[in-house]
Design a protein around this motif. Structure first.
Motif, mmCIF file in Angstrom:
data_model
loop_
_atom_site.group_PDB
_atom_site.id
_atom_site.type_symbol
_atom_site.label_atom_id
_atom_site.label_comp_id
_atom_site.label_asym_id
_atom_site.label_seq_id
_atom_site.Cartn_x
_atom_site.Cartn_y
_atom_site.Cartn_z
ATOM 1 N N GLY A 71 7.267 0.547 2.100
ATOM 2 C CA GLY A 71 6.637 1.503 0.947
ATOM 3 C C GLY A 71 5.298 0.917 0.533
ATOM 4 N N CYS A 72 4.337 0.855 1.602
ATOM 5 C CA CYS A 72 3.066 0.019 1.488
ATOM 6 C C CYS A 72 2.082 0.692 0.593
ATOM 7 C CB CYS A 72 2.437 -0.081 2.838
ATOM 8 S SG CYS A 72 1.910 1.479 3.726
ATOM 9 N N GLY A 73 2.100 1.925 0.224
ATOM 10 C CA GLY A 73 1.328 2.392 -0.847
ATOM 11 C C GLY A 73 -0.107 2.531 -0.315
ATOM 12 N N GLY A 91 3.026 -3.154 6.816
ATOM 13 C CA GLY A 91 3.538 -2.151 6.084
ATOM 14 C C GLY A 91 4.118 -1.164 6.685
ATOM 15 N N VAL A 92 5.213 -0.534 6.011
ATOM 16 C CA VAL A 92 5.682 1.152 6.601
ATOM 17 C C VAL A 92 5.715 1.903 5.357
ATOM 18 C CG1 VAL A 92 6.763 -0.234 8.257
ATOM 19 C CG2 VAL A 92 8.032 0.404 6.074
ATOM 20 N N SER A 93 5.367 3.285 5.731
ATOM 21 C CA SER A 93 5.493 4.321 4.674
ATOM 22 C C SER A 93 6.007 5.721 5.434
ATOM 23 C CB SER A 93 4.381 4.591 4.031
ATOM 24 O OG SER A 93 4.032 5.726 3.242
ATOM 25 N N VAL A 94 6.510 6.466 4.990
ATOM 26 C CA VAL A 94 6.712 7.735 5.296
ATOM 27 C C VAL A 94 5.517 8.614 5.412
ATOM 28 C CG1 VAL A 94 9.274 7.625 4.846
ATOM 29 C CG2 VAL A 94 7.773 8.647 3.098
ATOM 30 N N SER A 95 4.462 8.473 4.624
ATOM 31 C CA SER A 95 3.373 8.972 4.465
ATOM 32 C C SER A 95 2.358 8.661 5.273
ATOM 33 C CB SER A 95 2.748 9.109 2.884
ATOM 34 O OG SER A 95 1.286 9.287 2.908
ATOM 35 N N VAL A 99 -0.662 5.666 5.449
ATOM 36 C CA VAL A 99 -0.717 4.595 6.560
ATOM 37 C C VAL A 99 -2.052 4.653 6.785
ATOM 38 C CG1 VAL A 99 -0.218 4.377 8.847
ATOM 39 C CG2 VAL A 99 1.650 4.563 7.243
ATOM 40 N N ASP A 100 -2.860 5.819 6.952
ATOM 41 C CA ASP A 100 -4.211 5.898 7.596
ATOM 42 C C ASP A 100 -5.068 5.219 6.642
ATOM 43 O OD1 ASP A 100 -3.416 7.251 9.841
ATOM 44 O OD2 ASP A 100 -3.764 9.172 8.788
ATOM 45 N N ALA A 112 -7.459 -6.707 9.935
ATOM 46 C CA ALA A 112 -7.035 -5.714 10.883
ATOM 47 C C ALA A 112 -6.103 -6.466 11.896
ATOM 48 C CB ALA A 112 -7.719 -4.408 11.575
ATOM 49 N N HIS A 113 -6.543 -7.671 12.367
ATOM 50 C CA HIS A 113 -5.913 -8.574 13.261
ATOM 51 C C HIS A 113 -4.536 -8.909 12.797
ATOM 52 C CE1 HIS A 113 -8.243 -11.299 10.925
ATOM 53 N NE2 HIS A 113 -7.531 -12.253 11.165
ATOM 54 N N ARG A 114 -4.401 -9.088 11.462
ATOM 55 C CA ARG A 114 -3.159 -9.727 10.795
ATOM 56 C C ARG A 114 -2.224 -8.630 9.852
ATOM 57 N NH1 ARG A 114 -3.487 -13.412 7.175
ATOM 58 N NH2 ARG A 114 -5.693 -13.938 6.905
ATOM 59 N N VAL A 115 -3.130 -7.644 9.610
ATOM 60 C CA VAL A 115 -2.440 -6.687 8.682
ATOM 61 C C VAL A 115 -2.358 -5.364 9.022
ATOM 62 C CG1 VAL A 115 -2.139 -5.664 6.416
ATOM 63 C CG2 VAL A 115 -2.810 -7.920 6.646
ATOM 64 N N ARG A 116 -1.302 -4.511 9.516
ATOM 65 C CA ARG A 116 -1.211 -3.304 9.926
ATOM 66 C C ARG A 116 -0.356 -2.462 9.035
ATOM 67 N NH1 ARG A 116 1.822 -5.859 13.924
ATOM 68 N NH2 ARG A 116 3.648 -4.779 14.736
#
Length: 277
Positions: A71-73, A91-95, A99-100, A112-116
């Protein structure tokens, strides 16, 4: 019991896209309850950032390890974790829009090389067994139709000895009729599912192969956030009425006048670990 809207990926995506956009303008990057103490400056932004730090402290991860954010918000908490601890974060989300936006924030911060961030359902995580050193969920568990299934998925993707940290509401127990109506109304309006008691959380952990390490009641530090939420609802009423539905929004505001949310909702920081093999 009030009926919650049927959960579909498409409806959740649109609902949370809109809701996140409205609340982010009031709450800032860290879109969750705040943590107030004597050392803070009293602002909502400082308090929400402080709550993120409370969660980070309990993950106990080190550089090079891998963390899952359910639920990354906005992505801001995950990016703060990466900056502070030098870890990789997924991080994951249904939205899809969340995510974008979170991925764009990650690119702007040079991480971006460590957090997606990825579109995924927490009840069916697309990751291998034991592939994360820690998992956290900051105020996202309330939107899961089946918490038990989510915790089992977390237990599966956590490495043995890996930590789970949850920051969320809990049910303080039976209250007056007005408070019970408020819980039903809030859960319906915000597509939440009634929170467990503290004992209920621990039972869910046990069933998922997780051992509770700490259950820290932060209600006294967090409940100033309710005032900010109520004021945001009031000042942005046309937008919330559009998102939640006119009748649901009107009923929510009526219930908030009649009952104290703190009578039925507490706020807890829970830490658990996956048992070793």
């Amino acid at each position: 019991m009030a009926r919650r809207p049927e959960r579909t990926e498409e409806s959740d995506d649109k609902f949370f896209d809109t809701l996140t956009g409205i609340l982010a303008e009031a709450y800032g990057s860290h879109l969750h309850f705040g943590y107030w103490d004597a050392s803070g400056d009293g602002s909502l932004a400082a308090a929400t950032s402080c709550m993120t730090d409370q969660v980070i402290k309990r993950t106990r991860v080190r550089a090079g390890q891998r963390v899952l954010d359910i639920g990354c918000g906005t992505g801001a908490p995950a990016l703060r974790l990466a900056h502070v601890c030098g870890v990789e974060v997924v991080g994951v989300s249904v939205s899809a829009r969340e995510v974008d936006r979170a991925n764009e924030r990650s690119r702007r911060e040079g991480l971006a090389h460590r957090v997606r961030f990825e579109s995924a359902d927490a009840m069916s995580l697309p990751y291998a067994d034991g592939s994360f050193d820690a998992v956290w969920a900051i105020e996202s568990m309330s939107h899961m139709p089946d918490r038990g299934r989510v915790f089992c998925e977390i237990g599966r993707v956590l490495a043995p000895g890996g930590r789970l940290v949850i920051a969320d509401g809990y049910h303080r127990g039976a209250g007056p009729e007005a408070s019970s109506a408020l819980m039903d109304t809030m859960c319906t309006a915000f597509r939440m599912h009634s929170p467990p008691t503290l004992t209920g959380y621990e039972d869910l952990f046990t069933a998922a192969g997780l051992r509770t390490l700490e259950s820290l009641d932060l209600s006294d530090h967090a409940w100033r956030s309710i005032g900010y939420l109520t004021e945001t609802l009031r000042t942005r009423s046309p937008e919330f009425a559009h998102v939640l539905g006119e009748a649901a929004f009107t009923h929510l505001m009526e219930c908030l006048k009649e009952a104290d949310a703190a009578e039925i909702f507490g706020y807890v920081l829970l830490t658990a670990e996956r048992r070793g093999l």
